[in-house]
Design an enzyme around this catalytic site. Structure first.
Site, PDB file in Angstrom:
ATOM      1  NE  ARG A  18      -3.963   2.035   0.239  1.00  8.21           N
ATOM      2  CZ  ARG A  18      -5.157   1.941   0.834  1.00  8.21           C
ATOM      3  NH1 ARG A  18      -5.501   0.808   1.434  1.00  8.21           N
ATOM      4  NH2 ARG A  18      -5.998   2.947   0.837  1.00  8.21           N
ATOM      5  CG  HIS A  43      15.339 -14.236   4.031  1.00 11.13           C
ATOM      6  ND1 HIS A  43      15.418 -15.607   4.093  1.00 11.13           N
ATOM      7  CD2 HIS A  43      16.097 -13.889   2.966  1.00 11.13           C
ATOM      8  CE1 HIS A  43      16.169 -16.058   3.104  1.00 11.13           C
ATOM      9  NE2 HIS A  43      16.589 -15.027   2.406  1.00 11.13           N
ATOM     10  CG  HIS A  50      10.079  -9.577   1.685  1.00 12.32           C
ATOM     11  ND1 HIS A  50      11.399  -9.617   2.098  1.00 12.32           N
ATOM     12  CD2 HIS A  50       9.896 -10.683   0.913  1.00 12.32           C
ATOM     13  CE1 HIS A  50      11.977 -10.687   1.605  1.00 12.32           C
ATOM     14  NE2 HIS A  50      11.102 -11.361   0.883  1.00 12.32           N
ATOM     15  CD  GLU A  70      15.805 -16.897   8.042  1.00 14.41           C
ATOM     16  OE1 GLU A  70      15.511 -17.741   8.902  1.00 14.41           O
ATOM     17  OE2 GLU A  70      15.111 -16.696   7.021  1.00 14.41           O
ATOM     18  CG  HIS A 190      10.504 -23.277   4.463  1.00 11.99           C
ATOM     19  ND1 HIS A 190      10.980 -22.119   3.898  1.00 11.99           N
ATOM     20  CD2 HIS A 190       9.588 -23.760   3.602  1.00 11.99           C
ATOM     21  CE1 HIS A 190      10.402 -21.912   2.737  1.00 11.99           C
ATOM     22  NE2 HIS A 190       9.527 -22.900   2.527  1.00 11.99           N
TER      23      HIS A 190
END
Length: 238
Positions: A18, A43, A50, A70, A190
Site C-alpha cells: 500500500r 530475510h 519485503h 537470514e 520453513h
C-alpha cells in the site's frame, strides 16, 4: 525451552503493498517481543520486495530480544550484517528470484566459501547458522564450515505431516542427533505451523530455536497475534 523467533517479512510485504508505513514494522516487532517471542527474524533480499535494508538497521535500534538476519551472503548482505551486528546470522543459498527459500546448502561443494564468510562473521562475534536440508551427509559436513548452528529446512516435514505421515520427522531427529555429536546447535524453520510444531518439538532432540513467519502471521489473522504467539510458546515449552 525452544526459542521462538518470528519472521516479520510478511508484515513488510503488507506495508509495501500500500505504500506508507501501515502496518508499522518496528511497532509490530516490539509487540511480538511484548507477547513473549524470544527473537525477531528478517530475510532481506536484493530487490527489497519485503524487508528493506533500512528496515534491518532501524530494527536493530529498537529490538530487545535476539535479532536473526537470514539471507544469501552476497557482498551487500555481508556488509549489512556486519553493520547491524545481530546476535545471529543464518546463511541461506537463495537464488535472486526465489519467492521463498527452497533448498539448503551443499556443505561439501560450498565448504570453502561458507568457511570464509563464517570466519568473518565470527570474527565480529556474530553467531552463525547455515540452512541445510535434512540430509545427514550435509549435516556432518556443516561442522567443517565453522558454523555454530544449522537450521534444518522443514518444508518436507510439513508436507508429509499434513498427509498423515508422522514418520517424516525421523530424518530430522537423526540430523539433530548428529549435529549435537559434532557440537552444532540446531535450529529449524520453513512451513512450521501450529498444526505441526508440537510433534516436531517432541521428536527432535536439542531443538534450540524455530523461525516461523508465513504460517504464524496467517494464523494471527484468525486468532490474533498475541494468542497465536502464546500458543506457539506453549507447544515449544512442553
Amino acid at each position: 525451552m525452544t526459542q521462538l523467533s518470528v519472521n516479520i517479512n510478511k508484515i513488510a510485504t503488507l506495508r509495501n503493498a500500500r505504500g506508507g508505513d501501515v502496518p508499522n514494522l518496528l511497532q509490530f516487532a516490539k509487540d511480538i517481543e511484548i507477547f513473549g517471542a524470544q527473537g525477531i527474524t528478517v530475510h532481506p533480499r536484493p530487490d527489497e520486495r519485503h524487508i528493506r535494508y533500512q528496515d534491518v538497521l532501524d530494527l536493530k535500534t529498537v529490538l530487545t530480544t535476539e535479532f536473526n538476519i537470514e539471507g544469501n551472503p552476497i557482498n551487500k548482505f555481508i556488509d549489512l550484517v556486519l553493520k547491524t551486528q545481530p546476535e545471529q546470522v543464518t546463511l541461506v543459498p537463495d537464488a535472486i528470484d526465489a519467492i521463498t527459500s527452497n533448498a539448503g546448502w551443499d556443505t561439501i561443494t560450498h565448504k570453502d566459501f561458507l568457511k570464509e564468510v563464517i570466519t568473518e562473521f565470527k570474527r565480529n562475534k556474530i553467531r552463525t547458522s547455515i540452512f541445510v536440508d535434512p540430509n545427514t551427509k550435509m549435516v556432518k559436513n556443516a561442522h567443517a564450515t565453522g558454523a555454530d548452528r544449522i537450521e534444518l529446512y522443514t518444508e518436507e516435514y510439513a508436507k508429509r505431516y499434513a498427509m498423515g505421515d508422522k514418520n517424516a520427522v525421523e530424518i530430522y531427529a537423526d540430523c539433530a542427533r548428529i549435529a549435537a555429536e559434532m557440537g552444532l546447535g540446531v535450529n529449524a524453520g520453513h512451513d512450521l505451523s501450529l498444526e505441526n510444531i508440537g510433534y516436531f518439538k517432541e521428536k527432535v532432540p536439542g531443538l534450540l530455536e524455530v523461525s516461523i513467519g508465513h504460517a504464524l502471521i496467517t494464523e494471527a489473522l484468525y486468532l490474533g497475534l498475541e494468542t497465536t504467539i502464546k500458543k506457539y510458546l506453549k507447544f515449544l515449552k512442553e
